[in-house]
Design an enzyme around this catalytic site. Structure first.
Site, PDB file in Angstrom:
ATOM      1  N   LYS A   1       0.819  -1.217   0.000  1.00  0.00           N
ATOM      2  CA  LYS A   1       0.000   0.000   0.000  1.00  0.00           C
ATOM      3  C   LYS A   1       0.851   1.265   0.000  1.00  0.00           C
ATOM      4  CE  LYS A   1      -4.003  -2.437   1.631  1.00  0.00           C
ATOM      5  NZ  LYS A   1      -3.661  -3.852   1.817  1.00  0.00           N
TER       6      LYS A   1
HETATM    7  C1  LIG Z   1      -4.292  -4.878   1.399  1.00  0.00           C
HETATM    8  C2  LIG Z   1      -3.527  -6.125   1.273  1.00  0.00           C
HETATM    9  C3  LIG Z   1      -3.942  -7.149   0.413  1.00  0.00           C
HETATM   10  C4  LIG Z   1      -5.231  -7.070  -0.360  1.00  0.00           C
HETATM   11  O1  LIG Z   1      -5.158  -6.104  -1.392  1.00  0.00           O
HETATM   12  P1  LIG Z   1      -6.498  -5.602  -2.109  1.00  0.00           P
HETATM   13  O2  LIG Z   1      -6.063  -4.470  -2.972  1.00  0.00           O
HETATM   14  O3  LIG Z   1      -7.404  -5.148  -1.003  1.00  0.00           O
HETATM   15  O4  LIG Z   1      -7.054  -6.742  -2.862  1.00  0.00           O
HETATM   16  C5  LIG Z   1      -3.122  -8.260   0.285  1.00  0.00           C
HETATM   17  N1  LIG Z   1      -1.984  -8.387   0.994  1.00  0.00           N
HETATM   18  C6  LIG Z   1      -1.568  -7.432   1.840  1.00  0.00           C
HETATM   19  C7  LIG Z   1      -0.325  -7.636   2.609  1.00  0.00           C
HETATM   20  C8  LIG Z   1      -2.313  -6.272   2.005  1.00  0.00           C
HETATM   21  O5  LIG Z   1      -1.887  -5.319   2.833  1.00  0.00           O
END
Ligand SMILES: *Cc1c(COP(=O)(O)O)cnc(C)c1O
Length: 463
Positions: free
Chosen positions: A112
């Site tokens: 993110k």
């Molecule tokens: C947020 C997250 C996901 C899921 O991603 P999406 O975009 O919500 O599908 C998977 N793995 C990790 C480590 C995350 O932080």
């Protein structure tokens, strides 16, 4: 470039307005009016370029002139400058045809950061130009919260109110939020699940008077700018493996469908992607929908890959809009039926289109642990549980050619699961080594929208 709502009821907006708005006023999500397409020659020209240059090139058509090129280039360069690997999103080979794309070299060790470090800077830039302020209200299942807070902590133009489900994030995730003591950061530990947090955020956005009073804004993956910024690493990785002259497949550990949606956007931009494989843990609504054509609610069970413990994937609506031929009214009707009955059966043609574009699989807890162990034994690499879910699914996929797994978190974010699988406790990078000694600050709250609104008003209104 203008943006439309997936529910078709709002006026088209420019990129900077969409950035600040988050969710559309009709409850839909913003999508670009048309998909920009790069020719093979344009993709080829980006091969071997630094990450921030690929970011500038990919984002420019989405920004569509709303931010000057020179500013966008500077912001992109600045956003990734402090990442702790010179390749920003390096690839690692696991076996003959399987790779990971490491997306954990930012400040909070999850993918993110790749979008939010950029989005935080875009917020400051746009708000400074307008002389405005916003209140970001968000819900996190664990990794959006830390990354969102890291992106805006200390900003004079942004307050951030972040709801996390109390006791349902890992300790590292919680501390990455609650140890940020900047005065514009307001952590709420909600008595409920992630979906309760997300519903509360939606309810606050749905109260238009409240929304306008506090200039609410979002950094959840419903924010289009986040999806756009995530397209970059798919392009960067595919180019490194020979695109546009060779197709690659991606396998993405999926919760809210934001990350894999960005891969789909890269494909719509003309990047040759063979298969897109959606991997879920046992909370498998998205995998079931792709495989069966029926989207049906079940409860959420906590897992060792908690960032994917979701019941409803909010970004799935953007794909539904495309499948429905970009018909906002049809999309709104489908989402309304799903919301009302907890179930939606895709008409056969729509399901065929969905299955044509995506493969899917789910991975249970034992297989997640076994995969972490087997990768370590075979390669010496330690992967986190989210990555392991996708590696497990990728190993069973039917694709030809290379599969790149999005490695979405650093193993030290989930030390208990990794230690259980390998016997070795992964260590945090040096810059977070004292995380467990830092003081924490958060406010415990019941799952009660009225009380949450009072909290926002009290915190932000005091300024
Ligand atoms: C947020 C997250 C996901 C899921 O991603 P999406 O975009 O919500 O599908 C998977 N793995 C990790 C480590 C995350 O932080």
């Amino acid at each position: 470039m203008r943006y439309l709502s997936t529910r078709g009821e709002t006026a088209a907006l420019a990129f900077d307005d969409v950035l600040l708005a988050g969710l559309a006023r009709d409850g839909g999500l913003y999508v670009p009016e048309t998909w920009p397409r790069f020719s093979a020659a344009e993709w080829r020209a980006l091969r071997d370029r630094p990450y921030h240059e690929v970011a500038f090139a990919v984002l420019k058509p989405y920004v569509g002139g709303a931010i000057a090129d020179a500013d966008l280039a500077r912001i992109a360069k600045d956003a990734y400058a402090a990442f702790d690997h010179p390749a920003v999103a390096p690839l690692k080979q696991l076996d003959a045809a399987l790779w990971t794309m490491e997306l954990f070299h930012g400040p909070t060790l999850a993918f993110k950061d790749y979008a939010l470090q950029l989005v935080g800077r875009l917020f400051d830039h746009v708000l400074a130009a307008r002389g405005a302020r916003v209140t970001i209200v968000g819900a996190t299942s664990g990794d959006t919260g830390p990354a969102g807070i890291a992106a805006v902590a200390g900003s004079k133009r942004v307050d951030i109110v972040m709801l996390h489900p109390r006791g349902r994030t890992s300790e590292v995730q919680r501390r990455q939020m609650t140890t940020v003591l900047a005065p514009n950061v307001h952590n709420v530990a909600l008595d409920g699940t992630f979906d309760d947090c997300q519903d509360a955020v939606k309810a606050m956005f749905g109260d238009l008077e409240f929304r306008d009073r506090w200039n609410l804004s979002a950094v959840n993956s419903i924010n289009w700018a986040r999806v756009a910024a995530q397209i970059v690493y798919y392009a960067h990785a595919a180019l490194a493996l020979g695109a546009p002259d060779r197709a690659v497949s991606f396998c993405v550990p999926t919760g809210n469908f934001g990350n894999v949606l960005a891969a789909d956007a890269a494909r719509r931009m003309g990047l040759p992607i063979d298969r897109l494989i959606v991997a879920t843990n046992r909370n498998d609504i998205v995998a079931r929908t792709i495989l069966t054509g029926t989207m049906a609610l079940e409860g959420v069970a906590p897992t060792i890959s908690p960032s994917m413990d979701i019941q409803v994937s909010s970004n799935f609506e953007r794909l539904v809009f495309e499948l429905a031929g970009r018909d906002g009214r049809a999309t709104a009707a489908m989402m309304a039926e799903f919301r009302k009955t907890g179930k939606f059966v895709f008409p056969q043609g729509l399901h065929a289109a969905l299955a044509e574009g995506f493969d899917a699989g789910a991975c249970g807890e034992d297989d997640t642990l076994a995969t972490i162990a087997s990768i370590r034994k075979a390669t010496g690499e330690t992967i986190d549980p989210h990555t392991a879910v996708a590696v497990h699914v990728a190993r069973r996929a039917k694709s030809q050619g290379p599969i790149v797994v999005a490695s979405t978190a650093h193993p030290a974010k989930f030390p208990d699961a990794v230690e259980k699988a390998t016997g070795v406790r992964p260590r945090l990078p040096g810059f977070l080594a004292d995380l467990y000694d830092r003081p924490e600050r958060a406010t415990d709250m019941p799952n009660d929208v009225a009380k949450l609104k009072e909290f926002v008003a009290a915190r932000v209104g005091a300024k």
